[in-house]
Design a protein around this motif. Structure first.
Motif, PDB file in Angstrom:
ATOM      1  N   GLU A 172       1.597   7.846  -0.262  1.00  0.00           N
ATOM      2  CA  GLU A 172       3.295   7.647  -0.805  1.00  0.00           C
ATOM      3  C   GLU A 172       3.829   6.420  -0.422  1.00  0.00           C
ATOM      4  OE1 GLU A 172       5.482  10.955  -1.311  1.00  0.00           O
ATOM      5  OE2 GLU A 172       3.970  12.216  -1.934  1.00  0.00           O
ATOM      6  N   GLY A 173       3.944   6.448   0.970  1.00  0.00           N
ATOM      7  CA  GLY A 173       4.845   5.449   1.494  1.00  0.00           C
ATOM      8  C   GLY A 173       4.858   5.338   3.087  1.00  0.00           C
ATOM      9  N   ILE A 174       5.204   4.163   3.660  1.00  0.00           N
ATOM     10  CA  ILE A 174       5.330   3.825   4.905  1.00  0.00           C
ATOM     11  C   ILE A 174       6.699   3.283   5.032  1.00  0.00           C
ATOM     12  CG2 ILE A 174       4.176   2.366   6.856  1.00  0.00           C
ATOM     13  CD1 ILE A 174       1.672   2.530   5.393  1.00  0.00           C
ATOM     14  N   ALA A 176      11.393  -1.813   6.533  1.00  0.00           N
ATOM     15  CA  ALA A 176      10.646  -2.200   5.609  1.00  0.00           C
ATOM     16  C   ALA A 176      10.137  -0.743   5.003  1.00  0.00           C
ATOM     17  CB  ALA A 176       9.634  -2.882   6.074  1.00  0.00           C
ATOM     18  N   LEU A 177       9.772  -1.098   3.726  1.00  0.00           N
ATOM     19  CA  LEU A 177       9.365   0.178   2.940  1.00  0.00           C
ATOM     20  C   LEU A 177       8.082  -0.140   2.325  1.00  0.00           C
ATOM     21  CD1 LEU A 177       9.375   3.083   1.974  1.00  0.00           C
ATOM     22  CD2 LEU A 177      11.112   2.500   0.234  1.00  0.00           C
ATOM     23  N   ILE A 178       6.870   0.148   2.201  1.00  0.00           N
ATOM     24  CA  ILE A 178       5.821  -0.223   1.884  1.00  0.00           C
ATOM     25  C   ILE A 178       5.305   1.034   1.021  1.00  0.00           C
ATOM     26  CG2 ILE A 178       3.253  -1.157   2.127  1.00  0.00           C
ATOM     27  CD1 ILE A 178       4.196  -2.015   4.858  1.00  0.00           C
ATOM     28  N   THR A 179       4.892   0.707  -0.313  1.00  0.00           N
ATOM     29  CA  THR A 179       4.369   1.759  -1.186  1.00  0.00           C
ATOM     30  C   THR A 179       3.056   1.292  -1.702  1.00  0.00           C
ATOM     31  OG1 THR A 179       5.305   1.263  -3.188  1.00  0.00           O
ATOM     32  CG2 THR A 179       6.557   2.552  -1.544  1.00  0.00           C
ATOM     33  N   PRO A 180       2.235   1.990  -2.489  1.00  0.00           N
ATOM     34  CA  PRO A 180       1.165   1.386  -3.071  1.00  0.00           C
ATOM     35  C   PRO A 180       1.283   0.371  -4.048  1.00  0.00           C
ATOM     36  CG  PRO A 180       0.833   3.991  -2.762  1.00  0.00           C
ATOM     37  CD  PRO A 180       2.270   3.562  -2.491  1.00  0.00           C
ATOM     38  N   ASP A 181       2.435   0.410  -4.650  1.00  0.00           N
ATOM     39  CA  ASP A 181       3.015  -0.658  -5.501  1.00  0.00           C
ATOM     40  C   ASP A 181       3.956  -1.700  -5.094  1.00  0.00           C
ATOM     41  OD1 ASP A 181       1.525   0.850  -7.471  1.00  0.00           O
ATOM     42  OD2 ASP A 181       3.009   2.066  -7.646  1.00  0.00           O
ATOM     43  N   ALA A 199      12.002  -8.161  -2.205  1.00  0.00           N
ATOM     44  CA  ALA A 199      11.327  -6.936  -2.765  1.00  0.00           C
ATOM     45  C   ALA A 199      10.294  -7.703  -3.615  1.00  0.00           C
ATOM     46  CB  ALA A 199      12.390  -6.261  -3.755  1.00  0.00           C
ATOM     47  N   LYS A 200       8.849  -7.206  -3.362  1.00  0.00           N
ATOM     48  CA  LYS A 200       7.831  -7.787  -3.893  1.00  0.00           C
ATOM     49  C   LYS A 200       6.893  -6.749  -4.257  1.00  0.00           C
ATOM     50  CE  LYS A 200       8.897 -12.212  -3.532  1.00  0.00           C
ATOM     51  NZ  LYS A 200       8.870 -13.147  -4.685  1.00  0.00           N
ATOM     52  N   PRO A 201       6.043  -7.122  -5.325  1.00  0.00           N
ATOM     53  CA  PRO A 201       4.717  -6.228  -5.343  1.00  0.00           C
ATOM     54  C   PRO A 201       3.803  -5.972  -4.249  1.00  0.00           C
ATOM     55  CG  PRO A 201       4.506  -8.151  -6.561  1.00  0.00           C
ATOM     56  CD  PRO A 201       5.951  -8.070  -6.071  1.00  0.00           C
ATOM     57  N   PHE A 202       3.241  -4.888  -4.272  1.00  0.00           N
ATOM     58  CA  PHE A 202       2.374  -4.856  -2.790  1.00  0.00           C
ATOM     59  C   PHE A 202       1.367  -6.341  -2.724  1.00  0.00           C
ATOM     60  CE2 PHE A 202      -1.446  -3.820  -0.664  1.00  0.00           C
ATOM     61  CZ  PHE A 202      -0.677  -3.121   0.429  1.00  0.00           C
ATOM     62  N   PHE A 255      -0.591 -13.064   3.679  1.00  0.00           N
ATOM     63  CA  PHE A 255      -0.984 -12.945   4.954  1.00  0.00           C
ATOM     64  C   PHE A 255      -2.192 -12.179   5.366  1.00  0.00           C
ATOM     65  CE2 PHE A 255       3.547 -12.319   4.304  1.00  0.00           C
ATOM     66  CZ  PHE A 255       4.138 -13.630   4.622  1.00  0.00           C
ATOM     67  N   THR A 256      -2.859 -11.415   4.284  1.00  0.00           N
ATOM     68  CA  THR A 256      -4.031 -10.912   4.449  1.00  0.00           C
ATOM     69  C   THR A 256      -4.983 -11.082   3.623  1.00  0.00           C
ATOM     70  OG1 THR A 256      -3.273  -8.967   3.304  1.00  0.00           O
ATOM     71  CG2 THR A 256      -2.644  -8.888   5.782  1.00  0.00           C
ATOM     72  N   ASN A 257      -6.419 -10.457   3.367  1.00  0.00           N
ATOM     73  CA  ASN A 257      -7.135 -10.773   2.498  1.00  0.00           C
ATOM     74  C   ASN A 257      -6.938  -9.985   1.264  1.00  0.00           C
ATOM     75  OD1 ASN A 257      -9.891  -9.612   1.277  1.00  0.00           O
ATOM     76  ND2 ASN A 257     -10.701 -11.324   2.336  1.00  0.00           N
ATOM     77  N   PRO A 258      -7.452 -10.430   0.151  1.00  0.00           N
ATOM     78  CA  PRO A 258      -6.951  -9.580  -1.047  1.00  0.00           C
ATOM     79  C   PRO A 258      -7.532  -8.190  -1.168  1.00  0.00           C
ATOM     80  CG  PRO A 258      -7.626 -11.739  -1.762  1.00  0.00           C
ATOM     81  CD  PRO A 258      -7.712 -11.707  -0.324  1.00  0.00           C
ATOM     82  N   GLN A 259      -8.719  -7.854  -0.321  1.00  0.00           N
ATOM     83  CA  GLN A 259      -9.261  -6.702  -0.218  1.00  0.00           C
ATOM     84  C   GLN A 259      -8.631  -5.451   0.447  1.00  0.00           C
ATOM     85  OE1 GLN A 259     -11.433  -9.378  -0.699  1.00  0.00           O
ATOM     86  NE2 GLN A 259     -11.404  -8.533  -2.783  1.00  0.00           N
ATOM     87  N   VAL A 260      -7.309  -5.917   1.309  1.00  0.00           N
ATOM     88  CA  VAL A 260      -6.456  -5.176   2.088  1.00  0.00           C
ATOM     89  C   VAL A 260      -5.471  -4.496   1.265  1.00  0.00           C
ATOM     90  CG1 VAL A 260      -4.633  -5.109   3.873  1.00  0.00           C
ATOM     91  CG2 VAL A 260      -6.609  -6.461   4.090  1.00  0.00           C
ATOM     92  N   SER A 261      -5.691  -3.119   1.141  1.00  0.00           N
ATOM     93  CA  SER A 261      -4.895  -2.230   0.156  1.00  0.00           C
ATOM     94  C   SER A 261      -4.004  -1.356   0.934  1.00  0.00           C
ATOM     95  CB  SER A 261      -5.799  -1.328  -0.667  1.00  0.00           C
ATOM     96  OG  SER A 261      -6.578  -0.457   0.271  1.00  0.00           O
ATOM     97  N   TYR A 262      -3.203  -0.604   0.402  1.00  0.00           N
ATOM     98  CA  TYR A 262      -2.194   0.275   0.802  1.00  0.00           C
ATOM     99  C   TYR A 262      -2.718   1.231   1.625  1.00  0.00           C
ATOM    100  CZ  TYR A 262       1.055   4.167   1.773  1.00  0.00           C
ATOM    101  OH  TYR A 262       1.773   5.194   2.192  1.00  0.00           O
ATOM    102  N   LYS A 263      -3.980   1.909   0.999  1.00  0.00           N
ATOM    103  CA  LYS A 263      -4.797   2.879   1.743  1.00  0.00           C
ATOM    104  C   LYS A 263      -5.364   2.207   2.952  1.00  0.00           C
ATOM    105  CE  LYS A 263      -5.294   6.353  -1.914  1.00  0.00           C
ATOM    106  NZ  LYS A 263      -6.257   7.150  -2.464  1.00  0.00           N
ATOM    107  N   LEU A 264      -5.897   1.007   3.161  1.00  0.00           N
ATOM    108  CA  LEU A 264      -6.396   0.566   4.269  1.00  0.00           C
ATOM    109  C   LEU A 264      -5.427   0.285   5.443  1.00  0.00           C
ATOM    110  CD1 LEU A 264      -8.670  -0.576   5.991  1.00  0.00           C
ATOM    111  CD2 LEU A 264      -8.215  -2.917   5.014  1.00  0.00           C
TER     112      LEU A 264
END
Length: 262
Positions: free
Chosen positions: A87-89, A104-109, A123-126, A132-141
């Motif tokens: 849900e969120g970090i 900071a508040l990071i969500t999957p979106d 405020a930006k989309p994920f 700063f990272t590879n496009p394969q870096v996701s919220y779940k990673l």
């Protein structure tokens, strides 16, 4: 200037990526590597064994101190991290004297950053994190690294599993992202290595010893080295308090006087 400082704060939040905790509980040290041959198991069984060592949680609440070095500029900061699984970090970063510098508040979106030091807000989309990272870096990673767990997409049958120098390792590639997971003799992840050679981006996460947390093992130390282009970050974290499966909130109010950074 404000954009550079805000981006550095954002990059800090993204690159802390994993953590360590240090409490009064007894430290669990991984046994030394031996020359014994691994148990003769099938690939699917070994992957399952490694995944079973992951911690199970609904929420995490973490507090500690960190030493952050951005391009040679080192600072000591306090960190308060809260996670609701999937849900969120939420992260609060404070100075040595207890003054909060930002949140900071990071969500999957999405990702939101509040820089209290300079009264600016982002405020930006994920997908913004991919600057700063590879496009394969996701919220779940990010979530997996922060909890010291394996990442399901790296634990697939398509990955290469090998037993080297007395421990298991998993290697693979997703698009331009090359990954390596090393495990220790406790069958816990001891190291993440993520590399995007084409984009000159790399992240190395090394976990230290462990503590017993509700029957599972949780890391007590973390050493992170990250590179994204010319920006280099080294982060060492020692957490003084770790709690799981307790209610957590994500306070995040933006004062009207704050300037929005696009």
């Amino acid at each position: 200037m404000r954009r550079n400082i805000l981006n550095s704060l954002l990059f800090l939040v993204l690159i802390f990526l994993t953590m360590a905790c240090k409490t009064k509980k007894k430290i669990v040290v991984a046994p030394p590597v031996t020359n014994a041959a691994p148990v003769d198991t099938k690939k699917v069984e070994t992957l399952k064994l490694l995944e079973e060592k992951d911690i199970s949680y609904t929420t995490l609440s973490l507090k500690g101190k960190a030493r952050l070095d951005i391009n040679g500029n080192a600072n000591n900061v306090n960190m308060n991290i809260r996670i609701r699984k999937d849900e969120g970090i939420w992260v609060s970063i404070g100075g040595p004297v207890g003054i909060e510098l930002g949140r900071a508040l990071i969500t999957p979106d999405s990702i939101k950053v509040l820089n209290k030091w300079q009264s600016v807000y982002l405020a930006k989309p994920f997908s913004y994190v991919h600057r700063f990272t590879n496009p394969q870096v996701s919220y779940k990673l990010l979530q997996a690294i922060l909890s010291g767990n394996t990442f399901p997409e790296f634990m697939s049958q398509d990955a290469d599993l090998a037993y080297k120098n007395g421990v298991w390792e998993i290697t693979g590639k997703q698009a331009q992202l090359v990954y390596l997971l090393l495990f220790n003799t406790l069958f816990k992840v001891s190291e993440y290595q993520l590399n995007d050679l084409n984009a000159a981006k790399a992240l190395k996460v090394v976990y230290g010893d462990y503590q017993n947390m509700n029957g599972t093992l949780f890391p007590t130390a973390i050493r992170i080295n990250s590179m994204a282009g010319t920006q280099k970050i080294a982060l060492n974290i020692d957490f003084s308090k770790v709690e799981s499966n307790l209610p957590v909130d994500f306070p995040f109010n933006v004062p009207g006087k704050y300037e929005v950074i696009n």
